[in-house]
Write a protein that holds these residues in place. Structure first.
Motif, PDB file in Angstrom:
ATOM      1  N   VAL A   1       0.863  -1.178   0.000  1.00  0.00           N
ATOM      2  CA  VAL A   1       0.000   0.000   0.000  1.00  0.00           C
ATOM      3  C   VAL A   1       0.900   1.229   0.000  1.00  0.00           C
ATOM      4  CG1 VAL A   1      -1.777   1.247   1.255  1.00  0.00           C
ATOM      5  CG2 VAL A   1      -1.802  -1.249   1.220  1.00  0.00           C
ATOM      6  N   GLY A   2       0.848   1.983  -1.084  1.00  0.00           N
ATOM      7  CA  GLY A   2       1.693   3.152  -1.213  1.00  0.00           C
ATOM      8  C   GLY A   2       1.014   4.402  -0.669  1.00  0.00           C
ATOM      9  N   VAL A   3       1.772   5.480  -0.682  1.00  0.00           N
ATOM     10  CA  VAL A   3       1.275   6.762  -0.195  1.00  0.00           C
ATOM     11  C   VAL A   3       0.111   7.247  -1.049  1.00  0.00           C
ATOM     12  CG1 VAL A   3       1.907   9.173   0.206  1.00  0.00           C
ATOM     13  CG2 VAL A   3       3.527   7.359   0.744  1.00  0.00           C
ATOM     14  N   GLY A   4       0.171   7.008  -2.346  1.00  0.00           N
ATOM     15  CA  GLY A   4      -0.896   7.436  -3.244  1.00  0.00           C
ATOM     16  C   GLY A   4      -2.219   6.741  -2.945  1.00  0.00           C
ATOM     17  N   VAL A   5      -2.135   5.464  -2.632  1.00  0.00           N
ATOM     18  CA  VAL A   5      -3.350   4.709  -2.315  1.00  0.00           C
ATOM     19  C   VAL A   5      -3.952   5.216  -1.012  1.00  0.00           C
ATOM     20  CG1 VAL A   5      -4.227   2.419  -1.700  1.00  0.00           C
ATOM     21  CG2 VAL A   5      -2.613   2.665  -3.575  1.00  0.00           C
ATOM     22  N   VAL A   6      -3.123   5.449  -0.031  1.00  0.00           N
ATOM     23  CA  VAL A   6      -3.612   5.962   1.255  1.00  0.00           C
ATOM     24  C   VAL A   6      -4.202   7.358   1.072  1.00  0.00           C
ATOM     25  CG1 VAL A   6      -2.930   6.675   3.577  1.00  0.00           C
ATOM     26  CG2 VAL A   6      -2.045   4.550   2.611  1.00  0.00           C
ATOM     27  N   ALA A   7      -3.527   8.199   0.309  1.00  0.00           N
ATOM     28  CA  ALA A   7      -4.025   9.554   0.067  1.00  0.00           C
ATOM     29  C   ALA A   7      -5.363   9.522  -0.668  1.00  0.00           C
ATOM     30  CB  ALA A   7      -3.003  10.355  -0.732  1.00  0.00           C
ATOM     31  N   ALA A   8      -5.473   8.670  -1.683  1.00  0.00           N
ATOM     32  CA  ALA A   8      -6.738   8.555  -2.413  1.00  0.00           C
ATOM     33  C   ALA A   8      -7.842   8.041  -1.498  1.00  0.00           C
ATOM     34  CB  ALA A   8      -6.572   7.631  -3.619  1.00  0.00           C
ATOM     35  N   GLY A   9      -7.520   7.109  -0.633  1.00  0.00           N
ATOM     36  CA  GLY A   9      -8.512   6.603   0.315  1.00  0.00           C
ATOM     37  C   GLY A   9      -8.977   7.661   1.292  1.00  0.00           C
ATOM     38  N   VAL A  10      -8.033   8.461   1.793  1.00  0.00           N
ATOM     39  CA  VAL A  10      -8.380   9.526   2.737  1.00  0.00           C
ATOM     40  C   VAL A  10      -9.230  10.591   2.045  1.00  0.00           C
ATOM     41  CG1 VAL A  10      -7.414  11.422   4.100  1.00  0.00           C
ATOM     42  CG2 VAL A  10      -6.439   9.133   4.282  1.00  0.00           C
ATOM     43  N   VAL A  11      -8.841  10.992   0.845  1.00  0.00           N
ATOM     44  CA  VAL A  11      -9.611  12.000   0.104  1.00  0.00           C
ATOM     45  C   VAL A  11     -11.010  11.473  -0.199  1.00  0.00           C
ATOM     46  CG1 VAL A  11      -9.763  13.226  -2.110  1.00  0.00           C
ATOM     47  CG2 VAL A  11      -7.609  13.161  -0.862  1.00  0.00           C
ATOM     48  N   CYS A  12     -11.094  10.215  -0.572  1.00  0.00           N
ATOM     49  CA  CYS A  12     -12.394   9.598  -0.864  1.00  0.00           C
ATOM     50  C   CYS A  12     -13.284   9.621   0.376  1.00  0.00           C
ATOM     51  CB  CYS A  12     -12.171   8.170  -1.356  1.00  0.00           C
ATOM     52  SG  CYS A  12     -13.628   7.359  -1.999  1.00  0.00           S
ATOM     53  N   CYS A  13     -12.736   9.270   1.516  1.00  0.00           N
ATOM     54  CA  CYS A  13     -13.515   9.253   2.758  1.00  0.00           C
ATOM     55  C   CYS A  13     -13.930  10.656   3.199  1.00  0.00           C
ATOM     56  CB  CYS A  13     -12.726   8.567   3.867  1.00  0.00           C
ATOM     57  SG  CYS A  13     -12.589   6.791   3.631  1.00  0.00           S
TER      58      CYS A  13
ATOM     59  N   GLY B   1     -18.180  14.710   3.601  1.00  0.00           N
ATOM     60  CA  GLY B   1     -18.673  16.032   3.194  1.00  0.00           C
ATOM     61  C   GLY B   1     -20.006  15.944   2.478  1.00  0.00           C
ATOM     62  N   PHE B   2     -20.140  14.974   1.590  1.00  0.00           N
ATOM     63  CA  PHE B   2     -21.419  14.811   0.897  1.00  0.00           C
ATOM     64  C   PHE B   2     -22.506  14.398   1.870  1.00  0.00           C
ATOM     65  CE2 PHE B   2     -24.694  12.573  -1.391  1.00  0.00           C
ATOM     66  CZ  PHE B   2     -25.027  13.523  -2.335  1.00  0.00           C
ATOM     67  N   LEU B   3     -22.190  13.524   2.822  1.00  0.00           N
ATOM     68  CA  LEU B   3     -23.188  13.126   3.807  1.00  0.00           C
ATOM     69  C   LEU B   3     -23.695  14.325   4.602  1.00  0.00           C
ATOM     70  CD1 LEU B   3     -21.799   9.800   5.303  1.00  0.00           C
ATOM     71  CD2 LEU B   3     -23.708  10.088   3.743  1.00  0.00           C
ATOM     72  N   VAL B   4     -22.803  15.230   4.961  1.00  0.00           N
ATOM     73  CA  VAL B   4     -23.195  16.424   5.712  1.00  0.00           C
ATOM     74  C   VAL B   4     -24.138  17.291   4.881  1.00  0.00           C
ATOM     75  CG1 VAL B   4     -22.320  18.588   6.679  1.00  0.00           C
ATOM     76  CG2 VAL B   4     -21.163  16.438   7.185  1.00  0.00           C
ATOM     77  N   VAL B   5     -23.777  17.541   3.627  1.00  0.00           N
ATOM     78  CA  VAL B   5     -24.623  18.371   2.756  1.00  0.00           C
ATOM     79  C   VAL B   5     -25.974  17.695   2.527  1.00  0.00           C
ATOM     80  CG1 VAL B   5     -24.852  19.334   0.438  1.00  0.00           C
ATOM     81  CG2 VAL B   5     -22.683  19.510   1.642  1.00  0.00           C
ATOM     82  N   ALA B   6     -25.963  16.386   2.246  1.00  0.00           N
ATOM     83  CA  ALA B   6     -27.213  15.669   1.975  1.00  0.00           C
ATOM     84  C   ALA B   6     -28.114  15.646   3.202  1.00  0.00           C
ATOM     85  CB  ALA B   6     -26.912  14.246   1.513  1.00  0.00           C
ATOM     86  N   HIS B   7     -27.521  15.407   4.372  1.00  0.00           N
ATOM     87  CA  HIS B   7     -28.334  15.364   5.591  1.00  0.00           C
ATOM     88  C   HIS B   7     -28.969  16.732   5.866  1.00  0.00           C
ATOM     89  CE1 HIS B   7     -29.740  14.023   9.451  1.00  0.00           C
ATOM     90  NE2 HIS B   7     -29.154  15.055  10.039  1.00  0.00           N
ATOM     91  N   ARG B   8     -28.200  17.788   5.655  1.00  0.00           N
ATOM     92  CA  ARG B   8     -28.728  19.137   5.859  1.00  0.00           C
ATOM     93  C   ARG B   8     -29.878  19.412   4.888  1.00  0.00           C
ATOM     94  NH1 ARG B   8     -28.744  24.491   5.320  1.00  0.00           N
ATOM     95  NH2 ARG B   8     -27.622  25.925   6.609  1.00  0.00           N
ATOM     96  N   ARG B   9     -29.718  18.975   3.642  1.00  0.00           N
ATOM     97  CA  ARG B   9     -30.771  19.211   2.645  1.00  0.00           C
ATOM     98  C   ARG B   9     -32.016  18.378   2.942  1.00  0.00           C
ATOM     99  NH1 ARG B   9     -33.193  22.938   0.021  1.00  0.00           N
ATOM    100  NH2 ARG B   9     -34.183  22.195  -1.859  1.00  0.00           N
ATOM    101  N   ILE B  10     -31.836  17.136   3.338  1.00  0.00           N
ATOM    102  CA  ILE B  10     -32.982  16.274   3.656  1.00  0.00           C
ATOM    103  C   ILE B  10     -33.758  16.853   4.836  1.00  0.00           C
ATOM    104  CG2 ILE B  10     -33.620  14.007   4.559  1.00  0.00           C
ATOM    105  CD1 ILE B  10     -31.334  12.867   2.812  1.00  0.00           C
TER     106      ILE B  10
END
Length: 113
Positions: free
Chosen positions: A49-61, A66-75
């Motif tokens: 597991v390289g740094v790029g994979v970890v970084a992509a995983g962190v950014v994805c999470c 962030g999307f969950l926060v926006v969606a919950h606020r809108r709902i």
């Protein structure tokens, strides 16, 4: 030909907010699936597991949260009143950005494997 006008059916104002709430929930579910599959692909890759994979995983999470926060606020906003307010510009930009980045990270992780 008579001058009578056909009666106009009353519009149920509760249907549109309900459809919009369901659309937000479907999009949240889709974003969750992409984040989980990206994480599974990163972990099950078999190689180191390289740094790029970890970084992509962190950014994805982070984008997923962030999307969950926006969606919950809108709902919540849609459920709060009969005539909901329009979605703010920055919330719309944040939602689209989070979805695009989450999908991009997910695709990058899948193509890596």
């Amino acid at each position: 030909m008579s001058g009578a006008v056909a009666p106009v059916a009353e519009r149920d104002p509760g249907l549109q907010p309900e459809r919009t709430r369901l659309a937000w929930r479907r999009t949240t579910l889709s974003s969750t699936v992409v984040a989980v599959l990206a994480g599974k692909t990163a972990v099950a890759g078999g190689g180191p597991v390289g740094v790029g994979v970890v970084a992509a995983g962190v950014v994805c999470c982070v984008c997923w949260v962030g999307f969950l926060v926006v969606a919950h606020r809108r709902i919540r906003g849609l459920a709060a009143s009969a005539v909901p307010a329009a979605l703010g510009r920055w919330y719309a930009v944040a939602a689209v950005g989070c979805v695009v980045v989450t999908v991009g990270c997910g695709v990058g992780l899948v193509l890596r494997g």
